[in-house]
Write a protein that holds these residues in place. Structure first.
Motif, PDB file in Angstrom:
ATOM      1  N   ALA A 217       0.824  -1.214   0.000  1.00  0.00           N
ATOM      2  CA  ALA A 217       0.000   0.000   0.000  1.00  0.00           C
ATOM      3  C   ALA A 217       0.856   1.261   0.000  1.00  0.00           C
ATOM      4  CB  ALA A 217      -0.935  -0.003   1.211  1.00  0.00           C
ATOM      5  N   VAL A 218       2.113   1.128   0.408  1.00  0.00           N
ATOM      6  CA  VAL A 218       3.000   2.298   0.440  1.00  0.00           C
ATOM      7  C   VAL A 218       3.205   2.883  -0.951  1.00  0.00           C
ATOM      8  CG1 VAL A 218       5.211   1.083   0.142  1.00  0.00           C
ATOM      9  CG2 VAL A 218       5.106   3.170   1.521  1.00  0.00           C
ATOM     10  N   PHE A 219       3.095   2.066  -1.994  1.00  0.00           N
ATOM     11  CA  PHE A 219       3.332   2.564  -3.351  1.00  0.00           C
ATOM     12  C   PHE A 219       2.311   3.628  -3.759  1.00  0.00           C
ATOM     13  CE2 PHE A 219       5.296  -1.805  -4.096  1.00  0.00           C
ATOM     14  CZ  PHE A 219       6.587  -1.327  -4.002  1.00  0.00           C
ATOM     15  N   GLU A 220       1.038   3.365  -3.497  1.00  0.00           N
ATOM     16  CA  GLU A 220       0.010   4.336  -3.878  1.00  0.00           C
ATOM     17  C   GLU A 220       0.185   5.635  -3.098  1.00  0.00           C
ATOM     18  OE1 GLU A 220      -2.692   6.133  -5.997  1.00  0.00           O
ATOM     19  OE2 GLU A 220      -1.929   4.106  -6.419  1.00  0.00           O
ATOM     20  N   ARG A 224       1.343   9.767  -4.487  1.00  0.00           N
ATOM     21  CA  ARG A 224       0.635  11.003  -4.165  1.00  0.00           C
ATOM     22  C   ARG A 224       1.443  11.923  -3.256  1.00  0.00           C
ATOM     23  NH1 ARG A 224      -3.459   7.276  -2.454  1.00  0.00           N
ATOM     24  NH2 ARG A 224      -3.196   8.147  -0.364  1.00  0.00           N
ATOM     25  N   THR A 225       2.607  11.461  -2.801  1.00  0.00           N
ATOM     26  CA  THR A 225       3.382  12.228  -1.833  1.00  0.00           C
ATOM     27  C   THR A 225       4.137  13.362  -2.510  1.00  0.00           C
ATOM     28  OG1 THR A 225       3.644  10.285  -0.389  1.00  0.00           O
ATOM     29  CG2 THR A 225       5.202  12.106  -0.080  1.00  0.00           C
ATOM     30  N   ASP A 237       7.452  10.307   5.180  1.00  0.00           N
ATOM     31  CA  ASP A 237       6.153  10.963   5.033  1.00  0.00           C
ATOM     32  C   ASP A 237       5.066   9.950   4.669  1.00  0.00           C
ATOM     33  OD1 ASP A 237       7.380  13.363   5.585  1.00  0.00           O
ATOM     34  OD2 ASP A 237       7.529  14.001   3.502  1.00  0.00           O
ATOM     35  N   ALA A 238       5.400   9.016   3.784  1.00  0.00           N
ATOM     36  CA  ALA A 238       4.431   7.988   3.401  1.00  0.00           C
ATOM     37  C   ALA A 238       4.129   7.057   4.572  1.00  0.00           C
ATOM     38  CB  ALA A 238       4.955   7.198   2.207  1.00  0.00           C
TER      39      ALA A 238
END
Length: 300
Positions: A217-220, A224-225, A237-238
């Protein structure tokens, strides 16, 4: 009943940095190839991943990083020369690196931070949890940190971050975690993260060190970061967003590491790492320690 989560098999090693702290040595040589005694630093990291059961390794590289690929490839000319000489010991050492793991490589292109480097791994990793190992941190193989992190992730799901206690005045050099305790003495629940805080604002003295086991889930989130500190896309931050909302990618836990860690990202610590590891080698240690004692006595 303990919930079972997908088995982790892939490791990602970001290695696209310029190594400016080691110039001029890194002008034409990747910093990851600088030797720690007689092995490049990057080989220690790959060996750690393999020891934790992660034999599929993706290295995120950049321009001028071709020696990394060459090191983990076969060198038939050298192997043939050593075979003709009957030098079985050196032949074994040469072949070790090419037989360690299934290696893959992708170029980061623009150096946009650790978060962007991790995002480059998305096509290879897919929808499975994966580990991230930073090459500046060498973890002593006698202290299996990554294996413990994999164990926690497979039991709890979500993501797991390696933490280490540091002196409060040093916390501004690291990402820092706010935590709650758990029933496991070395495991904490992470409730918040901040990148390189002022000591007065730090939520704890638990610093993030360079090992992560991440939910995909970190990829999505990384897509957006926005760029953060230093104009780069920060992984911290993610992870902060993951810690704020378990529904996104599961909980975020930390493993508090109290073992032996060697920092090769700083020149002074790099030298200390070489001395420590050389002193502990059976083939080098006795003579080297004797010389070191003599040298220190004479200089003091």
């Amino acid at each position: 009943m303990t919930q079972s989560h997908p088995r982790i098999s892939k490791a990602v090693i970001p290695a696209a940095g310029l190594g400016t702290r080691f110039l001029p040595a890194t002008k034409a040589t990747p910093k990851e190839m600088l030797p720690v005694v007689d092995k490049p630093a990057i080989q220690y990291v790959v060996e750690e991943a393999v020891a934790a059961g992660l034999s599929d390794v993706l290295m995120i590289t950049g321009r001028n990083k071709r020696p990394l690929e060459d090191h983990f490839d076969r060198n038939y000319e050298l192997e043939s020369a050593l075979t003709r000489k009957g030098d079985a010991d050196r032949l074994r050492k040469v072949q070790e690196s090419s037989d360690l793991a299934t290696m893959h490589y992708v170029r980061q292109g623009d150096p946009r931070g650790l978060g962007h480097a991790v995002l480059c791994a998305a096509p290879h990793v897919g929808d499975q949890p994966f580990a991230v190992l930073l090459g500046d941190d060498l973890i002593d193989p006698r202290d299996p940190l990554l294996a413990r992190m994999v164990e926690v992730q497979e039991r709890e799901g979500g993501s797991v971050i390696a933490l280490m206690e540091v002196e409060p005045e040093q916390i501004h050099l690291y990402g820092c975690a706010a935590v709650d305790t758990t029933v496991d003495g070395d495991v904490v629940k992470i409730t918040g993260l901040v990148e390189k805080p002022d000591p007065a604002d730090a939520p704890s003295n638990l610093a993030i060190i360079g090992r992560y086991v991440l939910d995909p889930a970190v990829f999505e989130i990384l897509r957006r970061t926005e760029p953060g500190r230093g104009g780069e896309i920060q992984l911290t931050d993610a992870l902060q967003l993951l810690a704020e909302d378990e529904k996104v990618g599961g909980p975020v836990h930390g493993v508090v590491f109290k073992g032996r860690r060697y920092d090769t990202g700083d020149r002074s610590d790099y030298l200390r790492a070489i001395v420590r590891l050389a002193c502990e080698r059976e083939d080098l240690g006795p003579d080297f320690r004797a010389w070191l004692r003599s040298y220190v006595t004479e200089e003091m």
